[in-house]
Design a protein around this motif. Sequence first.
Motif, short mmCIF file in Angstrom:
data_model
loop_
_atom_site.label_atom_id
_atom_site.label_comp_id
_atom_site.label_asym_id
_atom_site.label_seq_id
_atom_site.Cartn_x
_atom_site.Cartn_y
_atom_site.Cartn_z
N SER A 60 -2.01 9.40 4.60
CA SER A 60 -3.13 8.82 5.36
C SER A 60 -3.23 7.32 5.11
N GLY A 61 -3.40 6.58 6.19
CA GLY A 61 -3.55 5.13 6.08
C GLY A 61 -2.25 4.38 5.93
N LEU A 62 -1.12 5.06 5.94
CA LEU A 62 0.17 4.40 5.79
C LEU A 62 0.85 4.24 7.14
N SER A 63 1.77 3.30 7.20
CA SER A 63 2.58 3.15 8.41
C SER A 63 3.50 4.36 8.54
N ALA A 86 4.94 6.54 5.47
CA ALA A 86 4.62 7.97 5.43
C ALA A 86 5.89 8.80 5.32
N GLU A 87 6.91 8.40 6.06
CA GLU A 87 8.18 9.14 6.01
C GLU A 87 8.83 9.00 4.63
N ARG A 88 8.74 7.82 4.03
CA ARG A 88 9.33 7.63 2.71
C ARG A 88 8.62 8.48 1.66
N CYS A 89 7.29 8.57 1.76
CA CYS A 89 6.54 9.43 0.83
C CYS A 89 6.97 10.88 0.98
N ALA A 90 7.05 11.35 2.22
CA ALA A 90 7.45 12.74 2.47
C ALA A 90 8.88 12.98 2.01
N SER A 91 9.74 12.00 2.24
CA SER A 91 11.14 12.15 1.82
C SER A 91 11.25 12.25 0.31
N ALA A 92 10.46 11.45 -0.40
CA ALA A 92 10.48 11.51 -1.86
C ALA A 92 9.99 12.86 -2.36
N GLY A 121 0.81 -1.21 0.00
CA GLY A 121 0.00 0.00 0.00
C GLY A 121 0.84 1.26 0.00
N GLY A 122 1.94 1.24 0.75
CA GLY A 122 2.84 2.40 0.77
C GLY A 122 3.49 2.63 -0.58
N GLN A 123 3.88 1.55 -1.24
CA GLN A 123 4.48 1.68 -2.57
C GLN A 123 3.45 2.15 -3.58
N ARG A 124 2.22 1.68 -3.45
CA ARG A 124 1.16 2.12 -4.37
C ARG A 124 0.92 3.63 -4.22
N ARG A 125 0.99 4.12 -2.98
CA ARG A 125 0.83 5.55 -2.74
C ARG A 125 1.96 6.33 -3.40
N ARG A 126 3.18 5.78 -3.33
CA ARG A 126 4.32 6.46 -3.95
C ARG A 126 4.23 6.43 -5.47
N VAL A 127 3.63 5.37 -6.02
CA VAL A 127 3.43 5.32 -7.47
C VAL A 127 2.48 6.44 -7.90
N VAL A 173 2.36 21.17 -2.84
CA VAL A 173 1.46 21.61 -1.77
C VAL A 173 0.74 20.37 -1.25
N VAL A 174 0.91 20.08 0.04
CA VAL A 174 0.47 18.81 0.59
C VAL A 174 -0.45 19.04 1.79
N VAL A 175 -1.66 18.49 1.72
CA VAL A 175 -2.52 18.44 2.89
C VAL A 175 -2.07 17.26 3.74
N ILE A 176 -1.73 17.52 4.97
CA ILE A 176 -1.20 16.46 5.83
C ILE A 176 -1.77 16.62 7.22
N HIS A 177 -2.02 15.51 7.87
CA HIS A 177 -2.68 15.52 9.18
C HIS A 177 -1.73 14.97 10.24
N GLN A 178 -1.23 15.84 11.11
CA GLN A 178 -0.36 15.49 12.23
C GLN A 178 0.76 14.53 11.83
N PRO A 179 1.70 14.98 11.03
CA PRO A 179 2.84 14.13 10.65
C PRO A 179 3.79 13.92 11.82
N ARG A 180 4.58 12.85 11.74
CA ARG A 180 5.59 12.61 12.76
C ARG A 180 6.70 13.64 12.63
N VAL A 181 7.51 13.78 13.67
CA VAL A 181 8.48 14.87 13.74
C VAL A 181 9.48 14.81 12.60
#
Length: 683
Positions: free
Chosen positions: A265-268, A272-278, A239-245, A291-299
Amino acid sequence: IELAPRSRSFPSVTANSLFISLEAMAEVACDVGAFDLATPLIPWGKLLPRKQEEVMDIVIRGHSPDLWQVAMDPPASMDEVRSALAFPGAALTFRGLAYSTKMPGGKGQRILEPCSGHLEPGQLVALMGPSGSGKTTLLDMLAAKKTSIYEGEVRINGQLRDPRTFRRIAAYVGQEDRMPAYWRVREALQFNAKLKAPAAECSCQASVDDLVNVILEEFGLTDVAETYIGGAEVRGISGGQRRRVSLARGVVARAPILFCDEPTSGLSATDAERCASALHSITRKLNVLAVVVIHQPRVEVVRMFDRLLLLTSSPGRMIYSGPMAQAVPYFRSLGFSISDHVNPADVLMDFVTPGSSSDASAALIKAFHALQRPGVEAEADGAAESAGKTVAELLLAMRPHNAGDRPITSLRPGGHVSERAAPLHRQLAAVLGRKLRITVRNPLALALQIVVPAFMGLVLGSIFQNVGREAFVQQVPFFFIFVTNFCFSSLGFMPALVDEREYMKYETSEALYNEWAISLANLLVDVPLAVLGACANIKIVFFFVGLPADSWEILYPWTLSVFLVFDSLFACVAAFAKDAQVAQFVATPFLTVFMLFNGFVVSEAGAPVWLRWVFQLSPNFHAMQSIVTGIAALEGPDANFVARAFGYEYGREAEARKALIAIFLVCRALQVVGLKLFNHVQR
């Protein structure tokens, strides 16, 4: 780097990856040793062959091992590719964006108060706020995806945004990943790149491949590039890879502006960190504004964002607009205590959420209006007055270097930009190629369209075995059942058409292709495959029933025509219907009426006068009349008497052909209309 010993060739070194200093050339002539590494470099390939030989001799003899400065393009030579593929800057300016909606009682409700701002290219922007703050509404307005009327304006490089051409330089990635399960990751990226990139217009396959390889690497998808996307019933990527695709498809379409609605959303936490890093990486290296809508990301994710737009709710109002790194100092300057050992995103969300124990939204709104709003609005006003590159100029700047002075085919005379980058024939080639691949890779689909009709032909043929040797009056019920059999053949494929429409809507909204392209692709792939199954059905049944050989030329074309007409009818209904259940519900009355008005169950003479016009629209009637009269003519006077007793008339085959062709074409045209105008995602 160690060179190949005692060799005059470097098989692993390209001409542009080997350099020697100018001073070293002089030293070669003087047969001198060391040289200054700070001297200018020139490509090895530009040395004269004689000089290459002289240098090679020195290296091979080991005379001056320090002579060489070799620059192998590592897998990190991607940095040079990234630099060449970097997009021209597209700045986003918005002024007074606001949105209201009407409640069921007719009372208006403000969802988002007027917001303004200016965002520069090469930034990763976080759009945060509690539920009901209007952050997704603001994103949709910025991305020109809002289907309702709203207030305010959006400018690109100071130019007023044209929603039609804006899609050429912007990409939107929603919360759901809509892609065919049997698609490979690399194919998904190539699909967007070829349909959206100027490189596709110039037929520059190398540029497309370079861009795809860069994006695969940046999003960590290189290892799964040849893996299926997968889905509920097909094993594929995670699922995380599909989101990155999905994110990578937006970037690979050469979009200088990327909008993402809650991509984590919905990712581990790791995914989530890998998506943001990319996203952080591509904004830097490709000069993309994300421009990214994001809900309470980790530090760790918070630190990757360059800028923060923070909203509060009830209604949505801006509370902070500025660099992410300055958000905590700003709040501390207002007297709020924020520890260095907590996630700042969690603390800020507590401050701006009405009703929470730490709610300070009222005070923060006042502070924003007093301290930040004047500067934010002044910056937006200044950017709006400073005109930069237009969409046409941005597209010209994104041409491959080898395009020369060749015109961009998607730029019309006068510099007007067409809605889509690729011409219709290129759209059709891409969509048709995908359709063929995912169809061939799906063994169940192949079996359903060929094996099942063949099995049904075996069952039907066994039931009516040797009916052709019976009296003609007993053959007519067989003709009715046989024709009716082809009315149901395509009914079961309506859910698949509705599912396919889901990702088609996303792709057409991104201006990848026209609805005509996917309609033609389906017609060229699904219909021949279904016809193959129908032909097997007809052949098997004809073998069993024992009709005269001459009757094949009558039975085959008319039953096949009925199949094609109903296939187009069901495709048309699926294009208009909201979902698969509604599609089958709507199709049932058509099926029932045409089955009844066929001359066998209800004759034209026995039908109510005000309903006799239905016979002219009924494919079943036209096919039954042509089959019964045609075969009766072969069998003699008794059969002719039976045909006339049912009310069938001779010599109306030409009229029947025209009617069936007309119904087929009208249904296919209406299918395109339904795909284009109905079932849009409402925002």
